[in-house]
Design an enzyme around this catalytic site. Structure first.
Site, PDB file in Angstrom:
ATOM      1  N   SER A 114      -5.088  -5.104   1.208  1.00 51.25           N
ATOM      2  CA  SER A 114      -4.016  -5.277   0.529  1.00 51.25           C
ATOM      3  C   SER A 114      -4.569  -6.140  -0.636  1.00 51.25           C
ATOM      4  O   SER A 114      -5.351  -5.804  -1.371  1.00 51.25           O
ATOM      5  CB  SER A 114      -2.949  -6.000   1.586  1.00 51.25           C
ATOM      6  OG  SER A 114      -1.760  -6.367   0.878  1.00 51.25           O
ATOM      7  N   THR A 115      -3.971  -7.623  -0.478  1.00 51.55           N
ATOM      8  CA  THR A 115      -4.449  -8.428  -1.568  1.00 51.55           C
ATOM      9  C   THR A 115      -5.744  -8.490  -1.832  1.00 51.55           C
ATOM     10  O   THR A 115      -6.428  -9.258  -0.913  1.00 51.55           O
ATOM     11  CB  THR A 115      -3.532  -9.875  -1.520  1.00 51.55           C
ATOM     12  OG1 THR A 115      -2.294  -9.676  -0.983  1.00 51.55           O
ATOM     13  CG2 THR A 115      -3.653 -10.881  -2.565  1.00 51.55           C
ATOM     14  N   HIS A 147      -2.236  -1.370  -0.093  1.00 50.84           N
ATOM     15  CA  HIS A 147      -0.951  -1.691  -0.650  1.00 50.84           C
ATOM     16  C   HIS A 147      -1.292  -1.892  -2.055  1.00 50.84           C
ATOM     17  O   HIS A 147      -1.500  -2.767  -2.795  1.00 50.84           O
ATOM     18  CB  HIS A 147      -0.646  -3.255   0.044  1.00 50.84           C
ATOM     19  CG  HIS A 147      -0.446  -3.082   1.675  1.00 50.84           C
ATOM     20  ND1 HIS A 147      -0.352  -4.304   2.212  1.00 50.84           N
ATOM     21  CD2 HIS A 147      -0.273  -2.212   2.452  1.00 50.84           C
ATOM     22  CE1 HIS A 147      -0.283  -4.023   3.427  1.00 50.84           C
ATOM     23  NE2 HIS A 147      -0.288  -2.643   3.612  1.00 50.84           N
ATOM     24  N   MET A 207      -3.221  -9.937   2.777  1.00 45.80           N
ATOM     25  CA  MET A 207      -2.024 -11.018   3.322  1.00 45.80           C
ATOM     26  C   MET A 207      -1.062 -10.213   4.188  1.00 45.80           C
ATOM     27  O   MET A 207      -0.600  -9.001   4.244  1.00 45.80           O
ATOM     28  CB  MET A 207      -1.151 -11.379   2.067  1.00 45.80           C
ATOM     29  CG  MET A 207      -0.001 -12.561   2.432  1.00 45.80           C
ATOM     30  SD  MET A 207       0.986 -13.121   1.035  1.00 45.80           S
ATOM     31  CE  MET A 207      -0.681 -13.686  -0.094  1.00 45.80           C
ATOM     32  N   ASP A 252      -0.192  -6.307   8.603  1.00 46.87           N
ATOM     33  CA  ASP A 252      -0.206  -4.690   8.659  1.00 46.87           C
ATOM     34  C   ASP A 252      -1.682  -4.110   9.270  1.00 46.87           C
ATOM     35  O   ASP A 252      -2.770  -4.825   8.810  1.00 46.87           O
ATOM     36  CB  ASP A 252       0.115  -4.199   7.203  1.00 46.87           C
ATOM     37  CG  ASP A 252       0.219  -2.761   7.247  1.00 46.87           C
ATOM     38  OD1 ASP A 252       0.677  -2.160   8.296  1.00 46.87           O
ATOM     39  OD2 ASP A 252       0.057  -2.134   6.332  1.00 46.87           O
TER      40      ASP A 252
END
Length: 358
Positions: free
Chosen positions: A176-177, A202, A295, A298
């Protein structure tokens, strides 16, 4: 109406650009920023659909800001600058458009025409980006909205029926991030003889195709934005499209992709939990799962299932993460066998594919 944040250190240029953009149907300048740090706060506050970025700015130049934006908060960005020599380079950095500032003696009507043409050509992308973009300025009031906003468990999208015997090897990656640049570094070190790789990053709707192309260009592997029904092949990787869950299923040729347009899981679509659970259900102990920077939590639920089912699981270490959220949650759950620095993840994937580690 598409909202725009104008970033330029010149007050007069901000006013000119603002007036020109506001003169275009479907576009409205919602805020202005004088530098990258001001822009960061305005993006958080207003969540614009598009930003325009000048290259020559104080404190942090526009190219560095653009790269950071694509790494931490990918969104449509158009560079408006006098440095036309950088026109091609900025697309590699993630921009979706470039508009040169007016040269000496050039009429402002010509500059306005360039802005209008560029922005109108981007409406197809902006429509895709904003179609499913959450609006933090609106308060959730309806029961239906609250239901959509609540955290959905992966059980509600894909049941758990783990395969106990390992099938043909498959590698699944969740991030993600910070994942955009981190995945580029990993893929740069991979060879083209690996088992199929599935990726859930993401990423906003409308950006997954361009990111898949960037991965493809930086790797010896062939990288696709996944579509429904693609047969998984050796030496190929498949990136979940924005706003769709990526899963796999068995078929006569081995495995194929199956996309799910369902509710968000762990507040995300695509969700790492959905991908990992699908791989556990279909491949089981023959799989490798990699949890990278991001972050939230998930992926941690399904990664624990993979780990308990005998799959090989690794997580990026805190030192090399932009955000040590998703890997930390997986580690806390006891879902991780090895904790690995970003620089070593590619080699771990290669070693797994050759049977050197499990």
């Amino acid at each position: 109406m598409y909202t725009v944040l104008v970033i330029d250190d010149s007050a007069s240029m901000r006013r000119i650009i603002k007036d020109m953009i506001n003169g275009i149907d479907e576009f409205e300048v919602i805020a202005e920023a004088v530098d990258a740090y001001d822009a960061r706060e305005k993006i958080k506050e207003y969540e614009p659909d598009l930003v325009t970025i000048d290259i020559n700015m104080p404190k942090m130049n526009g190219v560095t800001f653009l790269r950071n934006l694509m790494r931490l908060h990918p969104m449509p960005a158009v560079v408006i600058s006098g440095e036309s020599v950088r026109g091609n380079d900025i697309f590699d950095d993630g921009a979706v458009g470039f508009i040169s500032k007016p040269e000496s003696g050039e009429p402002m009507s010509s500059f306005a025409a360039r802005i209008k043409e560029n922005l109108l050509n981007l409406t197809f992308l902006l429509k895709r980006y904003t179609q499913k973009k959450p609006n933090p300025m609106k308060t959730v009031t309806s029961a239906k909205a609250k239901e959509i906003d609540r955290k959905i468990h992966p059980d509600e999208v894909i049941p758990s029926f783990p395969a106990r015997l390992g099938g043909s090897k498959v590698i699944a990656i969740g991030s993600s991030t910070g994942g955009v640049e981190s995945l580029l570094r990993v893929f740069n070190g991979l060879t083209n003889d690996l088992p199929p790789i599935l990726i859930t990053q993401h990423i906003p709707y409308g950006f997954s195709k361009s990111f898949a192309d960037r991965l493809n260009n930086s790797s010896k592997l062939t990288v696709h934005e996944a579509t429904d029904g693609m047969i998984l092949e050796k030496g190929h990787a498949y990136l979940a499209p924005g706003n769709m869950h990526l899963t796999i299923e068995k078929c006569s040729a081995g495995y194929r992709t199956k996309l799910l347009d369902t509710v968000k899981v762990s507040h995300h679509r695509p969700s790492v939990d959905v991908l990992f659970r699908s791989v556990n259900n279909v491949v089981g102990s023959g799989a490798m799962a990699v949890m990278m920077t991001g972050m939230g939590d998930d992926g941690s639920i399904a990664m624990k299932e993979l780990h308990d089912n005998g799959a090989y699981t690794i997580a990026q270490n805190e030192e090399s993460c932009v955000v040590f959220g998703m890997p930390a949650k997986a580690i806390q759950k006891g879902a991780v066998k090895d904790i690995v620095h970003l620089n070593d993840i590619a080699q771990y994937i290669i070693d797994f594919s050759k049977g050197k580690i499990r």
